[in-house]
Design a protein around this motif. Structure first.
Motif, PDB file in Angstrom:
ATOM      1  N   UNK A 238     -10.707  -2.123   2.673  1.00 15.05           N
ATOM      2  CA  UNK A 238      -9.556  -3.120   2.737  1.00 15.05           C
ATOM      3  C   UNK A 238      -9.049  -3.037   4.007  1.00 15.05           C
ATOM      4  N   UNK A 239      -8.991  -4.492   4.792  1.00 15.44           N
ATOM      5  CA  UNK A 239      -8.237  -4.435   6.064  1.00 15.44           C
ATOM      6  C   UNK A 239      -6.806  -5.228   5.940  1.00 15.44           C
TER       7      UNK A 239
ATOM      8  N   UNK B 263       0.861  -1.290  -0.015  1.00 14.62           N
ATOM      9  CA  UNK B 263       0.057   0.059   0.129  1.00 14.62           C
ATOM     10  C   UNK B 263       0.895   1.187   0.078  1.00 14.62           C
ATOM     11  N   UNK B 264       0.581   1.957  -0.873  1.00 14.34           N
ATOM     12  CA  UNK B 264       1.587   3.207  -1.204  1.00 14.34           C
ATOM     13  C   UNK B 264       0.881   4.418  -0.402  1.00 14.34           C
TER      14      UNK B 264
ATOM     15  N   UNK C 163      -4.929  -2.834 -11.024  1.00 14.83           N
ATOM     16  CA  UNK C 163      -5.971  -1.903 -10.721  1.00 14.83           C
ATOM     17  C   UNK C 163      -5.370  -1.075  -9.384  1.00 14.83           C
ATOM     18  N   UNK C 164      -5.276   0.127  -9.710  1.00 14.91           N
ATOM     19  CA  UNK C 164      -4.855   1.146  -8.633  1.00 14.91           C
ATOM     20  C   UNK C 164      -5.876   1.844  -7.974  1.00 14.91           C
TER      21      UNK C 164
ATOM     22  N   UNK D 144      -3.879   6.937   0.308  1.00 15.28           N
ATOM     23  CA  UNK D 144      -3.339   5.708   0.108  1.00 15.28           C
ATOM     24  C   UNK D 144      -3.769   5.431  -1.480  1.00 15.28           C
ATOM     25  N   UNK D 145      -2.878   4.335  -1.952  1.00 16.47           N
ATOM     26  CA  UNK D 145      -3.161   3.816  -3.135  1.00 16.47           C
ATOM     27  C   UNK D 145      -2.780   2.431  -3.058  1.00 16.47           C
ATOM     28  N   UNK D 146      -3.859   1.524  -3.341  1.00 12.51           N
ATOM     29  CA  UNK D 146      -3.724  -0.043  -3.119  1.00 12.51           C
ATOM     30  C   UNK D 146      -3.631  -0.679  -4.512  1.00 12.51           C
ATOM     31  N   UNK D 147      -2.315  -1.144  -5.020  1.00  9.42           N
ATOM     32  CA  UNK D 147      -2.428  -1.953  -5.974  1.00  9.42           C
ATOM     33  C   UNK D 147      -2.833  -3.396  -5.908  1.00  9.42           C
TER      34      UNK D 147
END
Length: 293
Positions: free
Chosen positions: A214-215, A195-196, A243-244, A231-234
């Motif tokens: 998302x946890x 997670x960015x 998917x970003x 946050x960006x979740x890839x």
């Protein structure tokens, strides 16, 4: 009184609000207007002349790239600064945006300082003169933001103790997890995630995910974000397809009730409204649940 006008374009209202808040606090001479997609932005730009456009890339109805292409064909917007703010940071997309006339490129998640520097760079002397004319100084971004206690993106170092304690204890499955992004291990069905955040990346294990949030569970020895940080979740949704998903930190909590717990739970709430991203997320959620039955 504001003397310059900026248009903020993003399908996520959270991101729009964050950009507007940052611009207002750092540059009080800039008045901000927002639009939820390129089509709406196009309509606003046809009625009002803006001095700066800050725009997301992936949006429904009209993307940021399509808006940029249209904008550069309009005489009044041929040279107006356009900052592309997006989670798509790969080289090919950057080159494509540059070819279409983008002024600057800022990756999500961004820090207030990073956004401020981009605005100063593209606006140049015009912004400086407007600030000086209103009696405001062009102090560096860091100095300007030190005085603000209301910004949503201030970073925190690894906590001395977790923010709150979860009612249940969970096993520490993160130990030894390799750096990965949204992949499921065939050996134990764990979905690993990177997670960015603006200044760091958190390596973690996905504990639960749905269309809203998302946890994840992460080792405590990493740099953790603050509440409401971007946050960006890839998520890998197919072979060579990523998917970003844009979101923000909704919750931090201890994995167990001990103060010296080795693991921290992080909940990221998604903010994207793009149907394509939601479709990709739906496929990942279905695969995740099937693998954890």
């Amino acid at each position: 009184m504001a003397m310059l006008k900026a248009l903020v374009v993003d399908d996520a209202s959270f991101v729009r609000d964050l950009v507007k808040r940052t611009v207002r606090q750092r540059f009080p001479v800039i008045e901000t207007t927002d639009a939820q997609n390129g089509r709406r932005a196009q309509s606003l730009m046809s009625r009002t002349t803006f001095d700066l456009v800050l725009c997301d890339w992936e949006m429904p109805e009209m993307s940021g790239l399509e808006l940029l292409q249209w904008m550069r064909q309009q005489p009044q917007y041929a040279k107006v600064p356009f900052i592309m703010i997006t989670s798509r940071g790969d080289k090919d997309h950057v080159i494509e945006a540059v070819k279409e006339g983008v002024s600057e490129y800022l990756g999500k998640p961004f820090s207030p300082d990073g956004l401020s520097r981009k605005v100063i760079k593209v606006m140049g002397r015009r912004l400086k003169e407007a600030m000086e004319g209103s009696g405001k100084s062009m102090a560096g971004p860091a100095e300007a933001f030190k005085e603000s206690a209301t910004l949503l993106t201030q970073k925190r170092e690894p906590p001395g103790q977790p923010v709150s304690a979860a009612p249940e204890a969970e096993s520490g499955k993160v130990a030894g997890a390799p750096a990965s992004t949204g992949r499921t291990s065939p050996r134990n069905n764990m979905s690993l995630a990177s997670i960015r955040f603006a200044d760091s990346t958190l390596k973690s294990v996905v504990k639960d995910i749905n269309l809203t949030e998302v946890r994840v569970i992460a080792k405590r020895d990493q740099v953790f974000p603050g509440i409401l940080d971007q946050a960006v979740v890839d998520i890998e949704v197919g072979e060579d397809q990523m998917a970003r998903l844009n979101g923000y930190v909704h919750q931090l909590q201890a994995v167990d009730k001990r103060q010296d717990t080795d693991f921290v739970g992080v909940t990221i709430r998604f903010v994207d409204e793009d149907p394509k991203k939601l479709e990709d997320l739906s496929r990942f959620v279905a695969r995740f649940r099937a693998g954890n039955r």
